[in-house]
Scaffold this motif. Sequence first.
Motif, mmCIF file in Angstrom:
data_model
loop_
_atom_site.group_PDB
_atom_site.id
_atom_site.type_symbol
_atom_site.label_atom_id
_atom_site.label_comp_id
_atom_site.label_asym_id
_atom_site.label_seq_id
_atom_site.Cartn_x
_atom_site.Cartn_y
_atom_site.Cartn_z
ATOM 1 N N THR A 199 0.843 -1.203 0.000
ATOM 2 C CA THR A 199 0.000 0.000 0.000
ATOM 3 C C THR A 199 0.879 1.255 0.000
ATOM 4 O OG1 THR A 199 -0.086 0.103 2.410
ATOM 5 C CG2 THR A 199 -1.751 -1.254 1.315
ATOM 6 N N SER A 200 0.274 2.371 -0.346
ATOM 7 C CA SER A 200 1.032 3.628 -0.387
ATOM 8 C C SER A 200 1.560 3.990 1.003
ATOM 9 C CB SER A 200 0.143 4.759 -0.924
ATOM 10 O OG SER A 200 -1.009 4.914 -0.114
ATOM 11 N N ARG A 201 0.792 3.681 2.045
ATOM 12 C CA ARG A 201 1.234 3.975 3.414
ATOM 13 C C ARG A 201 2.459 3.135 3.771
ATOM 14 N NH1 ARG A 201 -0.191 1.933 8.583
ATOM 15 N NH2 ARG A 201 -0.024 3.506 10.244
ATOM 16 N N TRP A 203 4.651 1.855 1.642
ATOM 17 C CA TRP A 203 5.785 2.334 0.852
ATOM 18 C C TRP A 203 6.350 3.626 1.440
ATOM 19 C CZ3 TRP A 203 8.878 -0.105 -2.117
ATOM 20 C CH2 TRP A 203 8.430 -1.204 -2.868
ATOM 21 N N HIS A 204 5.470 4.471 1.957
ATOM 22 C CA HIS A 204 5.916 5.728 2.554
ATOM 23 C C HIS A 204 6.810 5.450 3.766
ATOM 24 C CE1 HIS A 204 5.819 9.835 4.088
ATOM 25 N NE2 HIS A 204 5.449 9.346 5.256
#
Length: 445
Positions: A199-201, A203-204
Motif C-alpha cells: 500500500t502507499s502507506r 511504501w511511505h
Amino acid sequence: MPHPDVESYGQVNRDILKILGRPGKGWWALFALAAAGVGLFIGSWGIQMVRGIGVSGLNSPVGWGVYITTFVFWVGIAHSGTLISAILFLFRAPWRQSIYRAAEAMTVFAVMTAGLFPLIHVGRVWHAYWLIPYPNSRFLWPNFRSPLVWDVFAVTTYFTVSAVFFYLGTIPDLASARDKAVGFRKKLYTIISLGWQGTSREWHHFSKAYIYLAALATPLVLSVHSVVSWDFAMSIVPGWHATVFAPYFVAGAIFSGVAMVMTIVIPLRKVFRLEAYLTVKHFDAMAKLCLLTSMIVFYAYLTEFFMAWYSGEEVERTAFWNRAFGHYWWASWIMLTCNGLVPIMLWFKRVRYSISALFVISLFVNIGMWFERYVIIVVSLSHEYEPWAWGVYRPSVIEMGILIGSFAWFGFWFLLFTRILPPVAIAELKEVLPAPFRRKSGEGH
C-alpha cells in the motif's frame, strides 16, 4: 538500467523469482565444494581446540598472523557492501539496483566470517566471553585499551546495523516471493514479509526507514573500519604508527569490497542467466569505482614509503626496506602488483566491458588485499626495535586450513542466500524501468 529485452514488470518477477526454484548442477557443485571447505574449517579448528594454539605458526614476536590478517580482510569486505549500497542509494546511482542486494548479503556473511577469527585467535574459545563487558560477580572487566575489545564493539555494532539494513530492503521482494510460493516456502515468506501488501502507506514508511538507515550506515562504516585500523595505528610498532591508516583502510575496504562484489556477481550472472539485469554497464561502473579506489590505495602505499624515508627515523626506514627487499619481499610485491599495477588495465574501456577480464582482475585484487594485511601485520611484527627479538613467521597447515575454510564458510552462506532470498532487488529494478512501462496484455505487475 536493465537491458531493453526486459519487456514488462511481470517478466522481472518471473526472471528473478525463477532463481528460487530448483537449482541446477552448477549450484550443487559449488555447494558441495563449499560444504567440503566448511568441513576442512571445522576440522582444522577442532584440532587447534584439542591440541592448543601451539599448532599454529604464531610465535614471538609475531603474535598476530594469518588469523588476524584474515579477520581484517573479511572486516574490510564486510564494510564495503553496506557502504556501496548506502552511498549509491543516497546519491541515487542508477546502476545500484542490480548489484546492491548481493553487496548487502556479502556484508552480512563477511561479518559472520570475520567474527569467527577473534574467537579462533584467542585459542581457548570457551573463555572468549571475557572480551564482553558485562556486570558479573567476579568484578572482571576487559581491558578497554585492548584492540580485541574494540573489535567486539565494532563487529557487533556493524553486524546489527547491516543485518537490519539488509532485511528491511528485502521485505517488498519477500512479499513477491510469498505470492508465487507454495507449501512451506509460502508459510516462511508470509512470516518474514511481515504482512507486506504494497500500500502507499507501507511504501511511505518503508522509504523513510530505508533512507534513515542508509544515512546511519554510511558514517558507521567509516567509523567502524577506522576503529579496525586503530588496532594497528595506536601502537608504536614500526610501520603501524601512522595517521594515514584510517582513510587508507576505508579506501582499501571499498576497493576490496567492489572486487569481491564482481567476484561473486559474475558467476551469479552466468549461472542464473541474469544478463538482462546485470549488464556490461553495471560492471563498467563497478570497474570505474574499483579503479578510483585502487589509485587511492596505491597512493597510500607510496605515501607510507615516502614518509618512512622523509622522517629520518632509522627504525621506520628499516621496516619499509624490509617490506620491499627483506624476508617477506614476495608478499609485498604481490600486494603492490595486484593492488597497484593490475587495476591499471581498467583504464581501458575494452577491459571494463569484458566480463571475463573483470573476473580475473577482481580475483587478483582479492589476493592482493589479503596480502596487504599480511604485509602490514607480519613484516612489522617480525622486525621491531630490538634485533635480538626479530623472528620469522611461517603459517602452519592448520592456519591455512582455517584460511581456506573461511572462504568456503562465506560461500556456503551466500549460496544458501541465493536459494532463499531474491539475489537481485525486484522492487527497485522496476523503479528504473520507463513508466508507464509497455506491458503485454494479461501480464501481472
